[in-house]
Scaffold this active site. Structure first.
Site, PDB file in Angstrom:
ATOM      1  N   ALA A 239       3.958   3.146   2.372  1.00 52.25           N
ATOM      2  CA  ALA A 239       4.959   2.831   3.384  1.00 52.25           C
ATOM      3  C   ALA A 239       6.249   3.511   2.978  1.00 52.25           C
ATOM      4  CB  ALA A 239       5.161   1.333   3.487  1.00 52.25           C
ATOM      5  N   LYS A 240       6.959   3.917   4.011  1.00 49.01           N
ATOM      6  CA  LYS A 240       8.197   4.645   3.738  1.00 49.01           C
ATOM      7  C   LYS A 240       9.150   3.785   2.901  1.00 49.01           C
ATOM      8  CE  LYS A 240       7.986   4.378   8.645  1.00 49.01           C
ATOM      9  NZ  LYS A 240       7.514   5.055   9.763  1.00 49.01           N
ATOM     10  N   ARG A 241       9.147   2.485   3.197  1.00 47.02           N
ATOM     11  CA  ARG A 241      10.072   1.599   2.499  1.00 47.02           C
ATOM     12  C   ARG A 241       9.826   1.570   0.996  1.00 47.02           C
ATOM     13  NH1 ARG A 241       8.973  -1.028   6.998  1.00 47.02           N
ATOM     14  NH2 ARG A 241       7.217  -2.169   6.164  1.00 47.02           N
ATOM     15  N   GLY A 243       9.123   3.913  -0.961  1.00 47.28           N
ATOM     16  CA  GLY A 243       9.579   5.084  -1.710  1.00 47.28           C
ATOM     17  C   GLY A 243       8.492   6.087  -2.055  1.00 47.28           C
TER      18      GLY A 243
END
Ligand code: GLU
Length: 285
Positions: A239-241, A243
Site C-alpha cells: 500500500a502506498k501508505r 512506504g
C-alpha cells in the site's frame, strides 16, 4: 466475443509494484486473447484525486512496456451518468438518504462486512427529506427481492453465488460525489464494454455488490479475474501508505521498466515480497 480488459487506478497516490502487477495481468490477458486493453483513471474522489498522479500513472504504464487501446478514460467525465443512475434508483424506491457519519456508523454497527462496519439501517425508515448533500444507500432487502438469486463467474475461482447482503445497505452516492466506487465501477465497466474485469483479489467480495447492480440496471454481465496480490514481508498487501517504493521512484532511478515487468511475469519478486493465495486456494495470476 472480443475480450476487453481494463486497469482502473485511482490517482490518489503514486503507483507501486502491486499496481504494476494488476496492470500487467489485465494487459497480457487482453493481448493473449487478441482483445483490447483499456486504462480508466478513477478520479471521482475530489478530495484525494490529483492530476499529477494520473499523469504519472500513464507514464509508469508506458515505462513498463504496456500499451493500451484508445486514450485513457477519465471517470470524472462520467459523473452525470452516475447521478442519473442514482435518480433512477430513487424513482424506484431502491435507495434512501442517509446522514450518518462514518464514526456514527462504526459506533452503531453490530457486524463487520467486507468493507468494514456494516451499516445498521439507522436512516432506512426515517423518511426525512434531505435539505443539503447526503449519501444515498441501497435498500438491500428490496434490491435483493427485485433481483432474485444471482451468480457470477471468476476465471480463477470459478462459479460464485452472489452474496451482496454481506455488505448491508451500501452507499451508492456519496455526500461529496454522485457515485460511490461500487456504482461508478459497475456502470463504467458496462459503458466501456469490459468483458473480463481484472483486479486484485482484495476486491473479490465487492463483485457481489456489482453483480446485484448489474441486475438492477439490466447491464451485460462480464466475467471476472481476481488475481493474487503482492504481499510485503509482514504478509500485508502493498500500500502506498506503507512506504513501498513507487514506480515513479524506480523510473527516476533509471530502472528498466520492461525488465521489471518481465521479472514479475516470471514470478521473480523482490526478496521481501510474495504472492497472496487466491480465493480458490491457488497462487499467482
Ligand atoms: N479504482 C480502484 C482502485 O484503484 C480499482 C477499481 C477496480 O479495479 O475495480 O482500487
Amino acid at each position: 466475443m472480443e475480450t476487453v480488459t481494463r486497469f482502473a487506478p485511482s490517482p490518489n497516490g503514486p503507483l507501486h509494484l502491486g499496481h504494476a502487477w494488476s496492470a500487467i495481468v489485465a494487459h497480457d490477458l487482453a493481448r493473449a486473447r487478441g482483445g483490447r486493453f483499456l486504462v480508466r483513471i478513477e478520479d471521482i474522489d475530489g478530495a484525494r484525486s490529483r492530476a499529477e498522479f494520473a499523469e504519472s500513472a500513464l507514464e509508469d504504464l508506458a515505462w513498463l512496456g504496456l500499451t493500451w487501446d484508445g486514450p485513457a478514460i477519465r471517470q470524472s467525465e462520467r459523473v452525470d451518468t452516475h447521478a442519473a443512475a442514482v435518480e433512477d434508483l430513487k424513482a424506484r424506491g431502491l435507495v434512501y438518504p442517509c446522514h450518518c457519519t462514518r464514526a456514527e456508523v462504526a459506533a452503531a454497527a453490530r457486524k463487520i462486512g467486507p468493507d468494514g462496519p456494516v451499516y445498521p439501517g439507522t436512516c432506512r425508515d426515517a423518511a426525512f427529506v434531505p435539505t443539503g448533500p447526503v449519501a444515498w444507500r441501497l435498500h438491500m432487502d428490496r434490491a435483493l427481492a427485485k433481483a432474485g438469486p444471482l451468480t457470477w463467474y471468476d476465471e480463477l475461482a470459478g462459479e460464485q453465488v452472489a452474496n451482496p447482503g454481506l455488505f448491508g445497505d451500501v452507499v451508492l452516492a456519496r455526500k461529496d460525489a454522485p457515485g460511490s466506487y461500487h456504482l461508478a465501477v459497475t456502470l463504467d465497466d458496462a459503458a466501456d464494454g469490459v468483458t473480463v474485469v481484472t483486479r486484485g483479489a482484495d476486491l473479490f467480495a465487492s463483485t457481489h455488490v456489482h453483480r446485484l447492480l448489474q441486475a438492477l440496471f439490466a447491464l451485460p454481465v462480464p466475467q471476472w479475474h481476481h488475481h493474487a496480490l503482492l504481499l510485503d514481508e509482514t504478509g500485508e498487501k502493498l500500500a502506498k501508505r506503507r512506504g513501498s517504493p513507487s514506480l515513479f521512484d524506480r523510473r527516476l532511478a533509471g530502472e528498466d521498466g520492461r525488465a521489471l515487468a518481465d521479472a514479475l511475469r516470471a514470478g521473480q519478486l523482490p526478496s521481501n515480497l510474495t504472492f497472496s493465495r487466491l480465493a480458490n486456494g491457488g497462487e499467482n495470476a
